[in-house]
Design an enzyme around this catalytic site. Sequence first.
Site, PDB file in Angstrom:
ATOM      1  N   GLY A 123       0.818  -1.201   0.000  1.00  0.00           N
ATOM      2  CA  GLY A 123       0.000   0.000   0.000  1.00  0.00           C
ATOM      3  C   GLY A 123       0.857   1.257   0.000  1.00  0.00           C
ATOM      4  O   GLY A 123       2.071   1.208   0.233  1.00  0.00           O
ATOM      5  N   CYS A 124       0.214   2.370  -0.271  1.00  0.00           N
ATOM      6  CA  CYS A 124       0.959   3.631  -0.377  1.00  0.00           C
ATOM      7  C   CYS A 124       1.461   4.087   0.982  1.00  0.00           C
ATOM      8  O   CYS A 124       2.661   4.331   1.161  1.00  0.00           O
ATOM      9  CB  CYS A 124       0.100   4.694  -1.052  1.00  0.00           C
ATOM     10  N   TYR A 125       0.570   4.203   1.964  1.00  0.00           N
ATOM     11  CA  TYR A 125       1.044   4.562   3.302  1.00  0.00           C
ATOM     12  C   TYR A 125       2.083   3.555   3.808  1.00  0.00           C
ATOM     13  O   TYR A 125       3.125   3.947   4.330  1.00  0.00           O
ATOM     14  CB  TYR A 125      -0.125   4.618   4.290  1.00  0.00           C
ATOM     15  N   THR A 138       4.234   1.838   2.271  1.00  0.00           N
ATOM     16  CA  THR A 138       5.544   2.029   1.663  1.00  0.00           C
ATOM     17  C   THR A 138       6.296   3.169   2.343  1.00  0.00           C
ATOM     18  O   THR A 138       7.462   3.035   2.745  1.00  0.00           O
ATOM     19  CB  THR A 138       5.380   2.316   0.154  1.00  0.00           C
TER      20      THR A 138
END
Lengths: 353, 353, 353, 353
Positions: free
Chosen positions: A158-160, A162
């Site tokens: 996921g973005c967060y 990462t």
Amino acid sequence: MTQHPALNQTRIKVGIVGGTGYTGVELLRLLAAHPQVELGIITSRGDAGTPVAAMFPNLRGRVDLAFTAPDTAALAACDVVFFATPNGIAMKEAAELLDKGVRVIDLAADFRIKDVPEWERWYGMPHASPALVAAAVYGLPEFNREAIRGARLVANPGCYPTAVQLGFMPLLRAGVVDAASLVADCKSGVSGAGRKAEVHTLLAEAADNFKAYAVPGHRHLPEIRQGLSAVAGKAVGLTFVPHLTPMIRGIHATLYARLTGTSVDLQVLYERTYAGEPFVDVMPAGSHPETRSVRGANTCRIAVHRPQGGDTVVVLSAIDNLVKGAAGQAIHNMNLMFGLPETTGIDGIALLP
Amino acid sequence: MTQHPALNQTRIKVGIVGGTGYTGVELLRLLAAHPQVELGIITSRGDAGTPVAAMFPNLRGRVDLAFTAPDTAALAACDVVFFATPNGIAMKEAAELLDKGVRVIDLAADFRIKDVPEWERWYGMPHASPALVAAAVYGLPEFNREAIRGARLVANPGCYPTAVQLGFMPLLRAGVVDAASLVADCKSGVSGAGRKAEVHTLLAEAADNFKAYAVPGHRHLPEIRQGLSAVAGKAVGLTFVPHLTPMIRGIHATLYARLTGTSVDLQVLYERTYAGEPFVDVMPAGSHPETRSVRGANTCRIAVHRPQGGDTVVVLSAIDNLVKGAAGQAIHNMNLMFGLPETTGIDGIALLP
Amino acid sequence: MTQHPALNQTRIKVGIVGGTGYTGVELLRLLAAHPQVELGIITSRGDAGTPVAAMFPNLRGRVDLAFTAPDTAALAACDVVFFATPNGIAMKEAAELLDKGVRVIDLAADFRIKDVPEWERWYGMPHASPALVAAAVYGLPEFNREAIRGARLVANPGCYPTAVQLGFMPLLRAGVVDAASLVADCKSGVSGAGRKAEVHTLLAEAADNFKAYAVPGHRHLPEIRQGLSAVAGKAVGLTFVPHLTPMIRGIHATLYARLTGTSVDLQVLYERTYAGEPFVDVMPAGSHPETRSVRGANTCRIAVHRPQGGDTVVVLSAIDNLVKGAAGQAIHNMNLMFGLPETTGIDGIALLP
Amino acid sequence: MTQHPALNQTRIKVGIVGGTGYTGVELLRLLAAHPQVELGIITSRGDAGTPVAAMFPNLRGRVDLAFTAPDTAALAACDVVFFATPNGIAMKEAAELLDKGVRVIDLAADFRIKDVPEWERWYGMPHASPALVAAAVYGLPEFNREAIRGARLVANPGCYPTAVQLGFMPLLRAGVVDAASLVADCKSGVSGAGRKAEVHTLLAEAADNFKAYAVPGHRHLPEIRQGLSAVAGKAVGLTFVPHLTPMIRGIHATLYARLTGTSVDLQVLYERTYAGEPFVDVMPAGSHPETRSVRGANTCRIAVHRPQGGDTVVVLSAIDNLVKGAAGQAIHNMNLMFGLPETTGIDGIALLP
């Protein structure tokens, strides 16, 4: 306008399932310019027949495909298939492709969390293929490079997760902070909410505004906790607060941890951890990374601070949520899986201003 | 266009020193509609002669004054003078006005910090009137109302300090958190940087971007620490990280503290603390205040969370940095000093969307 | 992070004079990834010694140069020098470089207007080298390709003039509109004002705001008029109104002309005019080009309308002011001057969203 | 927080039908502070039971009502009912209220266009009450004040039509321009599209972007044409191009007309036309009105130019689409209908920055 010139090499044939969201268009932008890739098929149940470039005019003259209805046979003819679908799709469709020898990279959350009951609690549905969860490799190259090279199924982070994991991991691996009381205060641009018609992400609602959301609990919490705990060698305690900030792209994670007394040169720790990493940039001491410095680029820029010489370490970690936080990292994983140089096709320079 | 109708009451004659910044125009917007105020004079060394409404076209038809050169005699004829100047001006000019019986409200930092050497370290200049520092009253009405009523010199709080103190004070006064390890992660709109020509706050630099700044140390840190320590009854440990977010107005403070075991109903604690306060709105449990919900209004909206039932309390506190964080709070202080109903002239409803 | 792999070919050695503005950083972003270019030197009087990547963090790991003081000898060792300076510099410095065989591309206005007294009126200074004005080639490739190939000095067009000329020229060349009453209503992002510290382009001033400016007269008016008149074969009458819109990049020109009765298929006219042009995209009938569809790309997207079947033609023309309106077009000119394929290094896909 | 103090006067009892959009919340913001108004009822079929302040947190402490299901009896107990509904509702429901003596102000388009077949073509539905169309008074006070005073049913003008008509009318009434070739190039903030979940108005789509839309034809075209033709005394020819600009509130109309040779002092013409008008501000010659200068205010600011002394007049007209373009003008109409001073409750000063 002309297509990128074909190189004199074998190309990887790529399929995309569900390409009408922001992750999809970003995959297309990057893959259309990737010298080793041939775009084979992109599916969308709702938009079958629509030319991709009619929906995403930045791709006019560069992507000639139209969306097609889901078609397992056509996807099975690809070397790799990216799922850019909502959660809960890949877990139903990946197995058949894997069985036919196709590699799969899921950009959704279906295979990220090893603890299946935990996944089911956070995602509110039963998991359709728990066995594949066990087989899937978590695609954070900086901490999982070798496993990714051999993977047939990659769970793209996921973005967060990462931004937060890259920021915290050096501290936890070195064991220099209290793992029981981590704080991740994260700010995301609005594209992180996806290309869905919703009131709260309208420009007239989200511009000139700032708010936290999901403070009681966000689905990325267990994913981050899993990764950090693995590196720390024990369960971590994490408070994770996401915020919506009025910009299109970008995540900025501000991370707080309590030093445990061990004397450590934090700058050296971070520089050593990421030495040689093509996509993590440890900035000089005293720096403040800006999200625009990674806009459109597959880079995580990090700075580490110890304000007032106290016992709290503050890590600043910035990524483009659609690139290093999604499509770019997925292509990084593809490059690893197919033995290409890691930076192939994802070495674009950030757009500033 | 017509002036606000005069009420049949004595008016307070108001002067403003240095009204060409955002704090100045916001004072003018509010004071021009304040039913008990007569705007007497507004000074600016650099823009003397310029009509106020030529610089700030929103005031066309509502403020007929022009900026005048600094003029102590004219200021001395006022009942109260607001200093909307850079730091270091009021400490030189307030004494003479006070001696002549004029009340002074300083919107800059000159009188906020009682420890003068500490002030001098952070502000990089010797203090011109340490005696007035001792005499000044810190203008946070919710915690200092009675002293403000009798004050002749008020130090109006900084914008971050207002949001952070209102958010943390109930916890510290109740003694339910570890005061040694507070974290204040704050996000500000760009107007907080003032109306100064600088590259980093250009739209082309600051839009579609997010960054932390001043992580090693920001001038509002000692001000916040002073206020929180007074309420806690001991020195607090605070990590304060400000960020720049691409919006015009608004501060959102996300505050983290560790509960110390005492059983406490956080929602009740906050509701009781601020019961009857006209300008603090404790939102229902589970809420996420948005900065736009206070845009243009003199309101601080607060929500308190205990994520996952853990021992970390998360407080969300949102203000308009130019109103509750500056001009509105200054007028609140003026209302208190002159015995007016507290909400007079500052009861405007926030502009949403 | 790794440099772009060197290709096995001779490289063009490039110098940049004055690279600290937005045109400069955009030249650097594009040239750093250009496979046939070697960045030799970048000068800045004010920032000599500063690493380029310290000012523009998007270039970290990609551009290792530091700004150097102006140095004619070092510039003379380049094959081509770009002037990304304010108006009035290149006219003084280009001659010496040209004499030494260096090709020069000026991104400022010094050589754009053939009528020197007219130039002097609009730019408020005497011209330092009128002879070079005559020698300079106007670098709008779509209408001047052959001359550019042989040019030693190119005057790179302004941003508004690029969008407006590409939009109007098909109509004027075909002679189907009244050339005496053209209207160009243009909207620009804030980066068009440059990276200069000014109040009116602060985010807090320019965000959530829209305004016209310079309605009485803007410097791009004579440049546009010169180009359109040449194509029309007679002096055109043009009303040009620029506006500032709250975005970073992009120009949108909305163009109005009165059809003169000749029956013409406007869509076919535009498609034929730009057939084969790599950087002009005539969109399907009924389209509305968005500036974001060219964000970061060297593309002009155009749509042509005839609302309600009346006699007014409306042309919509969108570019990225820093790419097709500045740095990208300059590199296009360089590619032409050095016999490279036209799209080399400027075929990046626009960033959307 | 306290309610606005009740004045010692009879209050107008107000109902609102359909208050969940931006026009609704803006009506509420203004009416909640209107000293002569009592908010009686606000209906919403979809959100019945939801407290208004739960949907619009800026109204917390100021509006205690909850949305209720449509209820003709309760509405009939009001003195005036505002319809803030989608097009096509008021034409079905107004008659019953009017029959019961309630005055009605429709903020949608149902009663704006006198030519019913024309209305039906543009709005794509049969009209439910053509007789009321004839009876309705068009609520543009500057040109229709006396009729509004006596009206029982007011058709509140559209946002674009307000800005365009106020800008063009002085020229047309004076007969100094060619009425056959008017151009209105209009730019709107995103709130003009309403509070509807749609992809194209998401922040991630509409921010940092600019585009025209509906160039072939927009529903406000016939409304503008009707008003301008009435003033001109003949059918006007108008090209109207709306654009979406990345801001929340505001419309900027840039208007072009050809002078017909009559010598006229344009500045004097505009100043005389609007002398004494409380809500139209003719700015000094050479000015450029900014939309932010009317943000939240019921003001139209206008400047008139004649660039280069040519025969094209350029009028710049700026309003807040939600105030002078909707809710504020509706309340102005209410004030006229009930004999109140015109500025009552709508004299708020614009929020700048």
